[in-house]
Design a protein around this motif. Structure first.
Motif, mmCIF file in Angstrom:
data_model
loop_
_atom_site.group_PDB
_atom_site.id
_atom_site.type_symbol
_atom_site.label_atom_id
_atom_site.label_comp_id
_atom_site.label_asym_id
_atom_site.label_seq_id
_atom_site.Cartn_x
_atom_site.Cartn_y
_atom_site.Cartn_z
ATOM 1 N N ASP A 58 0.822 -1.210 0.000
ATOM 2 C CA ASP A 58 0.000 0.000 0.000
ATOM 3 C C ASP A 58 0.857 1.262 0.000
ATOM 4 O OD1 ASP A 58 -2.261 -1.504 -0.016
ATOM 5 O OD2 ASP A 58 -2.747 -1.247 2.104
ATOM 6 N N GLU A 59 1.933 1.241 0.792
ATOM 7 C CA GLU A 59 2.748 2.449 0.894
ATOM 8 C C GLU A 59 3.540 2.703 -0.384
ATOM 9 O OE1 GLU A 59 5.930 4.653 3.864
ATOM 10 O OE2 GLU A 59 5.127 2.687 4.383
ATOM 11 N N SER A 62 1.480 4.365 -2.844
ATOM 12 C CA SER A 62 1.289 5.783 -2.522
ATOM 13 C C SER A 62 2.480 6.612 -2.992
ATOM 14 C CB SER A 62 1.097 5.956 -1.007
ATOM 15 O OG SER A 62 -0.042 5.265 -0.553
ATOM 16 N N TYR A 63 3.686 6.091 -2.761
ATOM 17 C CA TYR A 63 4.879 6.805 -3.223
ATOM 18 C C TYR A 63 4.905 6.909 -4.744
ATOM 19 C CZ TYR A 63 7.083 7.041 1.359
ATOM 20 O OH TYR A 63 7.374 7.357 2.667
ATOM 21 N N LYS A 65 2.361 7.159 -6.733
ATOM 22 C CA LYS A 65 1.418 8.218 -7.130
ATOM 23 C C LYS A 65 2.004 9.602 -6.846
ATOM 24 C CE LYS A 65 -2.697 5.360 -6.396
ATOM 25 N NZ LYS A 65 -3.927 5.160 -5.576
#
Length: 398
Positions: A58-59, A62-63, A65
């Protein structure tokens, strides 16, 4: 012999049965305890791994994006600048001011006007060399980024620093090149090392799988593009090379593990689609197992405590078994010994003895029978005595 044999057998049999039951109970309890311990340890490890995998995936997305948004903003601002210059009669006079503004916001290293053969016609600042970008362009190593721009992936200039660039078509078959310092991108990558999980870190490769940025951590020093560490090369780890070639560089997202320079790591991976860059958010397995190890120590301490409790109760059970066997032997053997003594007394001519034992069990019935026998025998002997006396009297009268 009779006393010793009966007592010994009863004590031995009773104690053996109780001991076997105690041992079986202890073994079953110990087995269940160790099984439960193993279950808790494995379950906790699986939970840690599942949470780590989910967290990393998930992280890292995010990075991805954030970095893609950063790239898009840079490209849009460069595109707006090109549109402005297209309307200007003398574009070159505006480039210094544009550079000053854009360098502050976008980390622009330099701006160049290129002819159709990608040779530099004008550059600002004048001391900036665009040799890395020109080499890539002349080798046709660039790709479409948007309908108005092209993207030049990471390259090294003669100053041995890494840059990437946006290329825009301009007037009269010329181009405008914006060379960008990736310091802003690297700042995003470094932010992954912020606590609470400071052992995790984010690395990035170019579209070919060569590390552009791998932060300095306790496992290894800072790795940049100039070190040319190709993660698709099996020499840097066969599992990692397979992962890069078959998954990450093909734009897939997920979690896995690999070994890099002797360190086992979990990784959440994805890509930055527009640039083709690969991202890996990494957490050393040792960091994950550290938490599992602490939990394991707690479980072990509790297991030792429970084993101590089981041992204590096992000893208590054995002592109870010994006491019970002694009590049972006394309760069973004493009436039998009394009966034996009574019978021996009869043999010796003493018919006055009786067994003092009252109970409704089989031994009680046996004692009553022996006492009744003694009463009957005593009565018989008394009757015989009377008959003998009467006989003597009759003989005297004759």
């Amino acid at each position: 012999m009779f006393k010793k044999s009966i007592r010994t057998k009863i004590v031995a049999y009773t104690f053996s049965i109780m001991l076997i039951v105690s041992v079986l109970f202890s073994i079953i309890s110990l087995y269940n305890l160790l099984t439960l311990r193993s279950f808790f340890i494995n379950s906790s490890k699986n939970v840690f791994e599942a949470q780590a995998n989910h967290y990393l995936e998930d992280e890292v997305k995010s990075y991805s994006k954030i970095i893609e948004a950063n790239l898009t903003i840079k490209e849009k601002m460069c595109d707006s600048t090109v549109n402005f210059l297209l309307k200007a009669q003398d574009p070159k006079q505006y480039i210094p001011n544009i550079y000053t503004v854009m360098n502050k916001d976008l980390n622009i290293k330099g701006v160049a006007v290129l002819d159709k053969n990608f040779s530099v016609q004008y550059a600002y600042p004048a001391d900036v060399k665009f040799d890395g970008a020109i080499t890539r362009l002349k080798s046709h190593e660039y790709k479409k980024f948007s309908k108005n721009s092209y993207f030049v992936d990471f390259y090294l200039n003669k100053d041995k620093n890494a840059y990437f660039a946006f290329l825009f078509p301009f007037k009269d078959d010329s181009y405008i090149l914006f060379e960008i310092d990736p310091i802003g991108i690297f700042s995003i990558l470094q932010s992954a090392q912020i606590k609470p999980m400071s052992d995790k870190y984010l690395w990035m490769t170019d579209a070919k799988g060569v590390l552009v940025f791998d932060p300095k951590v306790k496992e290894h020093p800072l790795i940049t593009l100039k070190d040319h560490v190709d993660l698709t090369n099996p020499e840097n780890g066969e599992k990692l090379a397979y992962l890069m070639t078959n998954y990450i560089l093909k734009g897939k997202t997920g979690t896995s593990y690999y070994t890099f320079r002797g360190v086992e790591k979990y990784v959440g991976y994805t890509s930055v689609p527009q640039a083709g860059w690969a991202l890996g958010l990494t957490l050393p397995i040792s960091s994950l197992l550290e938490g599992v190890g602490k939990l394991n120590q707690q479980i072990n301490s509790k297991t030792i405590l429970m084993l101590g409790i089981f041992s204590f109760f096992s000893v208590i059970t054995i002592l109870i078994a010994l006491f019970f066997s002694m009590w049972a032997s006394n309760r069973i053997v004493r009436p039998i010994l009394d009966a034996t003594n009574t019978i021996n007394a009869i043999i010796m001519g003493d018919v006055s003895k009786r067994i003092t034992y009252e109970s409704n069990d089989e031994l009680g019935e046996l004692v009553k029978s022996v006492n009744n026998l003694m009463d009957a025998l005593a009565q018989t002997l008394a009757n015989l005595g009377d008959i003998a006396v009467n006989k003597e009297n009759e003989d005297e009268q004759l």
